[in-house]
Design a protein around this motif. Structure first.
Motif, PDB file in Angstrom:
ATOM      1  N   LEU A  75      -6.550 -11.355 -33.610  1.00 33.11           N
ATOM      2  CA  LEU A  75      -7.577 -12.135 -32.929  1.00 33.11           C
ATOM      3  C   LEU A  75      -8.456 -11.231 -32.074  1.00 33.11           C
ATOM      4  O   LEU A  75      -7.959 -10.296 -31.445  1.00 33.11           O
ATOM      5  CB  LEU A  75      -6.932 -13.206 -32.035  1.00 33.11           C
ATOM      6  CG  LEU A  75      -5.975 -14.185 -32.713  1.00 33.11           C
ATOM      7  CD1 LEU A  75      -5.371 -15.119 -31.680  1.00 33.11           C
ATOM      8  CD2 LEU A  75      -6.676 -14.983 -33.806  1.00 33.11           C
ATOM      9  N   GLU A  76      -9.731 -11.543 -32.031  1.00 32.34           N
ATOM     10  CA  GLU A  76     -10.649 -10.764 -31.207  1.00 32.34           C
ATOM     11  C   GLU A  76     -10.590 -11.226 -29.749  1.00 32.34           C
ATOM     12  O   GLU A  76     -10.383 -12.401 -29.469  1.00 32.34           O
ATOM     13  CB  GLU A  76     -12.079 -10.909 -31.733  1.00 32.34           C
ATOM     14  CG  GLU A  76     -12.294 -10.318 -33.122  1.00 32.34           C
ATOM     15  CD  GLU A  76     -13.733 -10.440 -33.580  1.00 32.34           C
ATOM     16  OE1 GLU A  76     -14.560 -10.932 -32.786  1.00 32.34           O
ATOM     17  OE2 GLU A  76     -14.029 -10.058 -34.719  1.00 32.34           O
ATOM     18  N   GLY A  77     -10.773 -10.264 -28.849  1.00 33.89           N
ATOM     19  CA  GLY A  77     -10.876 -10.596 -27.440  1.00 33.89           C
ATOM     20  C   GLY A  77      -9.559 -10.757 -26.717  1.00 33.89           C
ATOM     21  O   GLY A  77      -9.537 -11.217 -25.567  1.00 33.89           O
ATOM     22  N   ILE A  78      -8.441 -10.416 -27.359  1.00 33.84           N
ATOM     23  CA  ILE A  78      -7.133 -10.518 -26.715  1.00 33.84           C
ATOM     24  C   ILE A  78      -6.736  -9.138 -26.192  1.00 33.84           C
ATOM     25  O   ILE A  78      -6.685  -8.168 -26.947  1.00 33.84           O
ATOM     26  CB  ILE A  78      -6.054 -11.030 -27.687  1.00 33.84           C
ATOM     27  CG1 ILE A  78      -6.460 -12.385 -28.276  1.00 33.84           C
ATOM     28  CG2 ILE A  78      -4.700 -11.114 -26.991  1.00 33.84           C
ATOM     29  CD1 ILE A  78      -6.494 -13.514 -27.291  1.00 33.84           C
ATOM     30  N   ALA A  79      -6.456  -9.043 -24.902  1.00 31.38           N
ATOM     31  CA  ALA A  79      -6.072  -7.762 -24.307  1.00 31.38           C
ATOM     32  C   ALA A  79      -4.603  -7.475 -24.562  1.00 31.38           C
ATOM     33  O   ALA A  79      -3.756  -8.388 -24.558  1.00 31.38           O
ATOM     34  CB  ALA A  79      -6.333  -7.793 -22.800  1.00 31.38           C
ATOM     35  N   ALA A  80      -4.288  -6.204 -24.802  1.00 31.61           N
ATOM     36  CA  ALA A  80      -2.904  -5.795 -25.029  1.00 31.61           C
ATOM     37  C   ALA A  80      -2.068  -6.061 -23.782  1.00 31.61           C
ATOM     38  O   ALA A  80      -2.495  -5.802 -22.659  1.00 31.61           O
ATOM     39  CB  ALA A  80      -2.850  -4.321 -25.395  1.00 31.61           C
TER      40      ALA A  80
ATOM     41  N   GLU B 262       0.816  -8.947 -32.356  1.00 36.04           N
ATOM     42  CA  GLU B 262       0.260  -9.821 -33.395  1.00 36.04           C
ATOM     43  C   GLU B 262      -1.048 -10.461 -32.927  1.00 36.04           C
ATOM     44  O   GLU B 262      -2.012 -10.562 -33.695  1.00 36.04           O
ATOM     45  CB  GLU B 262       1.274 -10.903 -33.782  1.00 36.04           C
ATOM     46  CG  GLU B 262       2.604 -10.376 -34.294  1.00 36.04           C
ATOM     47  CD  GLU B 262       2.489  -9.649 -35.615  1.00 36.04           C
ATOM     48  OE1 GLU B 262       1.392  -9.647 -36.214  1.00 36.04           O
ATOM     49  OE2 GLU B 262       3.495  -9.089 -36.068  1.00 36.04           O
ATOM     50  N   LEU B 263      -1.091 -10.894 -31.681  1.00 42.18           N
ATOM     51  CA  LEU B 263      -2.322 -11.489 -31.157  1.00 42.18           C
ATOM     52  C   LEU B 263      -3.452 -10.474 -31.133  1.00 42.18           C
ATOM     53  O   LEU B 263      -4.585 -10.765 -31.540  1.00 42.18           O
ATOM     54  CB  LEU B 263      -2.092 -12.021 -29.735  1.00 42.18           C
ATOM     55  CG  LEU B 263      -1.183 -13.242 -29.574  1.00 42.18           C
ATOM     56  CD1 LEU B 263      -1.043 -13.589 -28.101  1.00 42.18           C
ATOM     57  CD2 LEU B 263      -1.717 -14.439 -30.349  1.00 42.18           C
TER      58      LEU B 263
ATOM     59  N   ASP C 295      -2.073   1.121 -25.916  1.00 46.09           N
ATOM     60  CA  ASP C 295      -2.380   1.787 -24.660  1.00 46.09           C
ATOM     61  C   ASP C 295      -1.880   1.023 -23.440  1.00 46.09           C
ATOM     62  O   ASP C 295      -2.146   1.408 -22.299  1.00 46.09           O
ATOM     63  CB  ASP C 295      -3.890   2.051 -24.532  1.00 46.09           C
ATOM     64  CG  ASP C 295      -4.709   0.776 -24.627  1.00 46.09           C
ATOM     65  OD1 ASP C 295      -4.105  -0.307 -24.751  1.00 46.09           O
ATOM     66  OD2 ASP C 295      -5.948   0.861 -24.577  1.00 46.09           O
ATOM     67  N   ALA C 296      -1.170  -0.094 -23.693  1.00 45.55           N
ATOM     68  CA  ALA C 296      -0.581  -0.814 -22.569  1.00 45.55           C
ATOM     69  C   ALA C 296       0.775  -0.202 -22.232  1.00 45.55           C
ATOM     70  O   ALA C 296       1.463   0.311 -23.113  1.00 45.55           O
ATOM     71  CB  ALA C 296      -0.404  -2.289 -22.928  1.00 45.55           C
ATOM     72  N   PRO C 297       1.145  -0.217 -20.968  1.00 45.87           N
ATOM     73  CA  PRO C 297       2.434   0.352 -20.592  1.00 45.87           C
ATOM     74  C   PRO C 297       3.579  -0.513 -21.113  1.00 45.87           C
ATOM     75  O   PRO C 297       3.383  -1.655 -21.511  1.00 45.87           O
ATOM     76  CB  PRO C 297       2.395   0.341 -19.062  1.00 45.87           C
ATOM     77  CG  PRO C 297       1.463  -0.778 -18.720  1.00 45.87           C
ATOM     78  CD  PRO C 297       0.426  -0.775 -19.801  1.00 45.87           C
ATOM     79  N   GLY C 298       4.787   0.046 -21.112  1.00 51.64           N
ATOM     80  CA  GLY C 298       5.952  -0.773 -21.399  1.00 51.64           C
ATOM     81  C   GLY C 298       6.690  -0.466 -22.672  1.00 51.64           C
ATOM     82  O   GLY C 298       7.577  -1.224 -23.052  1.00 51.64           O
TER      83      GLY C 298
END
Length: 306
Positions: free
Chosen positions: A263-268, A258-259, A241-244
């Motif tokens: 991993l939990e808590g990493i924003a796209a 991959e992050l 849902d992140a632009p680009g």
């Protein structure tokens, strides 16, 4: 892999140790000892620590979430107690340097012998017999410069040896890409720019996870131009849902997929592409994030007052 490293110097002459301390002042995490007994005390836990490290790195390769397993490694304080290089004088009253090196010939330790004019033949014999990895004449001009260069060479060998699990499991084409001068030099620029003290090179996912001097984590995602369209399609299927997406397809940016997935808590997010090798079509993008459990040697030194 660039491993956390400690160096021990042993010489019965305090004035020479002081000179060595000045010569390697730019090299961090050194200890200077006068007697083999002090060295034995420092090295008592080395084999156990190295076994534990190899077990943790093997788990990185086989884990369902390699990035999470790699972060477990960076959270393990024991790696900062591992000695990577021993530098010893040959002629000392309690025990000669070659004997010390032979007693401490365990996996993961590189040994440098400092010799006098009469010790050259002994040093060559010890080198050929595998008792030492390098030797330097104490009377040589520019001893400090030559010693710093020898230390850097042994650091490299030490890290390659300790990181063998990671390299052995990497797909051939990825290992080949990393061995390209263009790719390796460009990665060193990125790592140096961020003052990365330690890093692990992963084959799956393909990238470099590093611990920076400021305590933040750096993930350098590596991709090829040939895989960009497939990557963008995977993002769409993932529900990104992140632009680009268009910038990813055009080779202008890479996502931290991959992050986010491991991993939990990493924003796209996406980050601008850096070209590692135009000829080979190898690209990278760096993502910084915080992981409080990660422990750097700098933080430990500050906590313990230096």
């Amino acid at each position: 892999m660039r491993a956390s490293s400690r160096i021990s110097f042993i010489d019965d002459d305090p004035s020479f140790l002081d000179a060595m301390a000045d010569a390697v002042a730019s090299v961090r995490r050194c200890e200077f000892l006068h007697h083999p007994g002090e060295l034995d005390h420092s090295y008592a836990e080395q084999e156990a620590l190295l076994r534990r490290e190899q077990q943790m790195l093997a788990r990185v390769v086989g884990a369902e979430s390699p990035l999470a397993a790699a972060l477990d490694y960076f959270a393990w304080e024991g790696r900062h107690r591992i000695f990577s290089v021993l530098v010893t004088d040959q002629v000392m009253p309690a025990e000669d340097g070659i004997s010390i090196c032979e007693r401490h010939g365990h996996f993961g330790l590189r040994r440098i012998l400092l010799t006098g004019a009469a010790d050259a033949d002994l040093a060559v014999k010890a080198f050929n017999g595998g008792a030492i990895e390098s030797f330097l004449p104490k009377q040589t001009r520019n001893l400090g410069f030559n010693l710093r260069r020898a230390l850097q060479e042994q650091f490299l060998h030490n890290s390659l040896e300790r990181g063998r699990h990671l390299a052995m499991q990497m797909r051939h084409e990825r290992l080949q890409a990393l061995q390209s001068d263009d790719v390796s030099n460009a990665l060193m620029v990125i790592l140096g720019r961020g003052r990365v003290d330690e890093y692990l090179v992963l084959g799956e996912p393909f990238g470099v996870l590093g611990l920076r001097a400021d305590g933040r984590l750096s993930w350098i995602q590596i991709e090829t131009t040939a895989g960009l369209r497939e990557l963008a399609d995977s993002l769409a299927e993932f529900g990104w849902d992140a632009p680009g997406l268009d910038r990813v397809r055009a080779g202008q940016a890479l996502p931290n997929l991959e992050l986010v997935s491991q991993l939990e808590g990493i924003a796209a997010a996406i980050a601008p592409v850096e070209v590692l090798s135009e000829a080979d079509g190898v690209l990278a993008a760096e993502f910084l994030f915080d992981w409080p459990a990660a422990v750097s040697w700098r933080a430990l030194a500050e906590e313990r007052g230096g």
